[in-house]
Design a protein around this motif. Structure first.
Motif, short mmCIF file in Angstrom:
data_model
loop_
_atom_site.label_atom_id
_atom_site.label_comp_id
_atom_site.label_asym_id
_atom_site.label_seq_id
_atom_site.Cartn_x
_atom_site.Cartn_y
_atom_site.Cartn_z
N SER A 99 0.84 -1.22 0.55
CA SER A 99 -0.12 0.08 -0.03
C SER A 99 1.03 1.41 -0.30
N TYR A 100 1.74 1.17 0.74
CA TYR A 100 3.44 2.56 0.89
C TYR A 100 4.10 1.49 0.39
N PRO A 101 4.90 2.69 0.19
CA PRO A 101 6.53 1.76 -0.71
C PRO A 101 7.26 1.54 1.11
N SER A 102 7.76 0.13 0.79
CA SER A 102 8.26 -0.86 1.87
C SER A 102 9.41 -0.74 0.91
N ARG A 103 11.49 -0.89 1.87
CA ARG A 103 12.35 -0.86 1.63
C ARG A 103 12.28 -2.58 1.89
N THR A 104 11.27 -3.14 3.41
CA THR A 104 11.31 -4.38 2.99
C THR A 104 10.62 -5.22 2.74
N LYS A 105 9.47 -5.12 2.45
CA LYS A 105 8.69 -5.48 2.03
C LYS A 105 8.39 -5.80 0.45
#
Length: 791
Positions: A99-105
């Protein structure tokens, strides 16, 4: 080139909106819940992001994308081949684009995770400070300086942590930082107040930022040059935000009527309006600077300095779509009918909705244009750095010492050496450096500043224990009293190996009760997988004279529940030395995460570390070197006094109350009762290993056994556990569930007050007498309440 940018912009607008539409209206649903996706918030940012990513950005630049523009970001990555169609189709679904930018996902190249609004903005300023810190060091290399850029929703300006970060940036001579405000003047619940831009400009100007207002696009600026254009410009400047949004939603015919009613038949301006069709007039009025890709590209390119810059980019929320300007469009979506009409308008043929080049006449030339964007020239920009060797850390004492004092002594010993570890440590604290025992480290390693600043007290020969000299070689970054800033700086420094290719070992200290003040930023730092050590001290009601406002209760539970954070609460100096030596390696781990069958913890993944320390000096146990002690300290617990085969009572303690537990055990044992004492150094790791072992058994690994299960395996079932901690009793009360032992928890559930340690321990029933009393109640056959009364 402007035609190329316009073509990219339109492709991104379509792909981002189709991804959201597909998730909400086409993809099969297991329930009737709206998936969402913020189409309007994405549309307002598309021109800004097109200009940035395909004209302005360089590989060394880093961007925090505002959460609600996530679909545009992922569409950019999809165009560039860094995101898959399958994950785009599964937007906001399990395993799909986040949904929102994620470094880990996310699989694409996210610089900074965003989600909790405001935090992604502020971290860019601290990342810039960290970049300067690394460049100032002899080992920092000669890398190009990147710009740390935040894409900011105007409603995010309500977040207080943004202003805390502004002040800290001013104090640290911030540079190479851009904040680009999507000034669409609409938020979740309404329209932004009139005149906000004036306040924004004044605030940023006061903190030394270059403020660039981007209000008019190419079409508007050209119209202003026509006869009557000055009157049109004045009308635009005077128009209230709500009215401008409403007219945008209603379209060209209504624009014409309202403009003619307001301006009247004035010849020149009337001719200017009548020279345009309704569609052309709507395009003119909606051509604000932030929605004009060429204007944004030229504005960005004109910046020729490294001072921080705030771009106030006027935009239309929902720009270019049928829901543009409507006050409900923040969470609104185009319905199927609107999307079908808009698809025709965008020229996308049915069946080609996911085609990257669906509307492009010359796909090969378009793809060549994409490849020439400088930002993507070096591919994925996730760096790494060598693991730093950790020297042996030993500290034992025969005298009374607190764990806070021991922490300062360990750092001081490191500061005297020339290890690479000591070189890479950077400490920070929100105005509690001296009172959290960082003083000796800072005196030797100095404070960081890009320009040298002499210690005036030293220069004037005034005696002081604090030698506060600022220098580019300094290794301590002093912060003001703002815990959100502390955790954001730790997040930025804790990502330095990945963002800048140079590893730092960040250590932050904070008053333990005020961990909660920065909890949102702490969670944000851990979500990014930043690596740091946070030291909370002084802890609990053991800080007796300071009263309830400075006495922590819930922080042990925070340590247990926070993902990405291994929490410890050692009682003795030698435990702390063992933990810190382990922690310095743990901070640098980046393994596959396979569980260690000895503990079922995934230590190879690494993470951050939280130490909960105390100011109360207690008697030390003397030198201990046995493996059970060392390994147990790391794994979370060891037997300080092993139980016998007929053990009736086990006292399990964590942290400052060690002396109370030991004293109580001695008194109970005098009554010829078999008593064990379990020294818990990390309820967090014990609990995590226990739940992990249960999952392993559920998955068919029947011999999986956690460390706490091993420790309690030989304790008779009729034995009672008495747990005690200077913190919430739930931290340890779960131990009884491991093997079904009756448990009597002692701890602190209510706000404290001033007093002596003895008085408060007695008041909260965490003293030796209370523990002995609980054991005595058992011996007389009385029923013990499951939760001990406190407060």
């Amino acid at each position: 080139m402007s035609e190329d940018l316009k073509a990219i912009e339109q492709r991104l607008l379509w792909l981002s909106h189709w991804m959201i539409h597909n998730a909400n209206h086409i993809r099969p649903k297991a329930d009737g819940i709206k998936v969402g996706g913020h189409q309007a918030s994405s549309a307002s940012m598309v021109s800004i992001m097109t200009a940035l990513y395909f004209r302005i950005l360089r590989p060394e630049d880093r961007v925090a994308v505002k959460p609600h523009a996530s679909p545009i970001f992922h569409a950019i990555q999809y165009l560039m081949g860094n995101q898959t169609k399958e994950k785009m189709e599964n937007f906001r679904g399990f395993g799909g684009v986040q949904s929102y930018p994620s470094r880990t996902k996310d699989i694409d190249d996210v610089d900074f995770s965003t989600g909790s609004v405001g935090l992604g903005v502020a971290i860019t300023s601290f990342a810039s400070i960290v970049q300067d810190y690394i460049q100032a060091k002899t080992w920092g290399g000669d890398q190009e300086q990147g710009r740390m850029i935040a894409l900011v929703g105007d409603a995010e300006l309500d977040e207080g942590n943004i202003y805390e970060a502004l002040q800290e940036g001013w104090k640290n001579d911030l540079r190479n930082c851009w904040w680009i405000i999507d000034y669409n003047r609409q938020s979740l619940d309404g329209v932004v107040r009139e005149g906000l831009f004036q306040r924004v400009e004044q605030i940023f100007d006061a903190f030394g930022w270059d403020v660039v207002r981007v209000k008019y696009g190419v079409l508007q600026r050209a119209a202003f040059e026509e006869p009557g254009g000055d009157k049109l410009r004045q009308w635009i400047d005077d128009c209230p935000n709500q009215l401008y949004s409403a007219l945008t939603y209603m379209g060209g015919a209504v624009w014409r009527q309202r403009l003619m009613d307001a301006l009247g038949d004035q010849g020149d301006v009337t001719a200017l309006i009548n020279a345009r069709s309704d569609e052309e007039l709507a395009a003119l009025m909606e051509n604000l600077g932030g929605n004009c890709v060429s204007t944004m590209a030229d504005t960005f390119a004109a910046i020729d300095h490294d001072r921080p810059v705030c771009f106030l980019a006027y935009t239309i929320k929902g720009w270019g779509t049928p829901i543009a300007g409507h006050k409900d469009n923040h969470g609104g979506l185009m319905n199927k009918t609107q999307m079908a009409e808009w698809q025709k308008h965008m020229g996308v043929a049915k069946g080609e909705e996911w085609d990257k080049f669906a509307t492009i006449a010359d796909p090969a030339a378009f793809e060549d244009t994409l490849r020439k964007a400088p930002f993507f020239a070096k591919g994925r920009r996730r760096y790494s750095d060598e693991v730093v060797d950790v020297p042996a850390i030993a500290l034992s004492s025969d005298r009374e010492i607190s764990t806070q004092m021991a922490f300062g002594k360990i750092l001081d010993d490191l500061s005297k050496g020339d290890s690479v570890l000591a070189q890479r440590i950077v400490t920070t604290s929100p105005d509690v450096t001296g009172t959290t025992n960082l003083g000796p480290w800072v005196n030797r390693r100095k404070l960081f500043a890009r320009a040298h600043q002499e210690d005036t007290f030293k220069a004037e020969n005034i005696p002081s224990t604090a030698k506060w000299e600022f220098t580019p070689e300094g290794q301590h970054i002093e912060l003001g009293i703002a815990e959100m800033n502390l955790f954001l700086l730790l997040a930025a420094a804790g990502l330095s190996h990945s963002i800048f290719g140079k590893r730092l070992i960040p250590i932050g200290t904070v008053y333990d009760p005020f961990v909660s003040r920065g909890l949102d930023a702490l969670n944000y730092a851990c979500y990014q997988d930043a690596r740091f050590m946070i030291v909370g001290t002084p802890s609990g009601v053991t800080l007796a004279p300071e009263g309830g406002a400075h006495q922590s209760i819930a922080s042990p539970l925070i340590g247990m529940s926070q993902d990405g954070l291994a929490a410890f609460e050692p009682a003795f100096a030698d435990e702390l030395a063992v933990i810190m030596e382990w922690a310095f390696s743990y901070l640098q781990k980046d393994g596959e995460g396979d569980p260690d069958e000895r503990t079922w913890l995934r230590d190879e993944t690494g993470g951050s570390v939280y130490l909960r320390l105390t100011t109360n000096p207690i008697e030390q146990p003397g030198k201990r070197v046995d493996d059970d002690f060392r390994q147990g300290t790391i794994d979370g617990a060891y037997w300080l006094r092993k139980p016998g085969p007929n053990c009736e009572i086990v006292i399990a303690y964590q942290g400052a109350v060690a002396q109370e537990a030991i004293t109580a055990a001695g008194q109970i044992a005098q009554g010829r009762r078999d008593v064990g004492v379990l020294a818990v150094t990390s309820a967090d790791r014990l609990n995590a290993g226990w739940t992990a072992a249960q999952r392993a058994r559920a998955n068919g690994i029947q011999d999986a056994e956690a460390h706490i299960e091993t420790l309690l395996a030989d304790v008779p079932r009729n034995c009672t556990l008495i747990t005690v901690i200077d913190g919430h009793p739930a931290t340890l009360s779960w131990l009884g569930a491991v093997n079904g032992h009756q448990t009597i928890p002692h701890g602190v559930e209510h706000f404290g007050q001033t007093g002596t340690i003895a008085e408060l321990y007695r008041h909260f029933r965490i003293d030796a007498s209370a523990l002995v009393q609980s054991a005595g109640e058992l011996s007389h056959g009385r029923k013990i309440p499951r939760i001990a009364a406190v407060g």
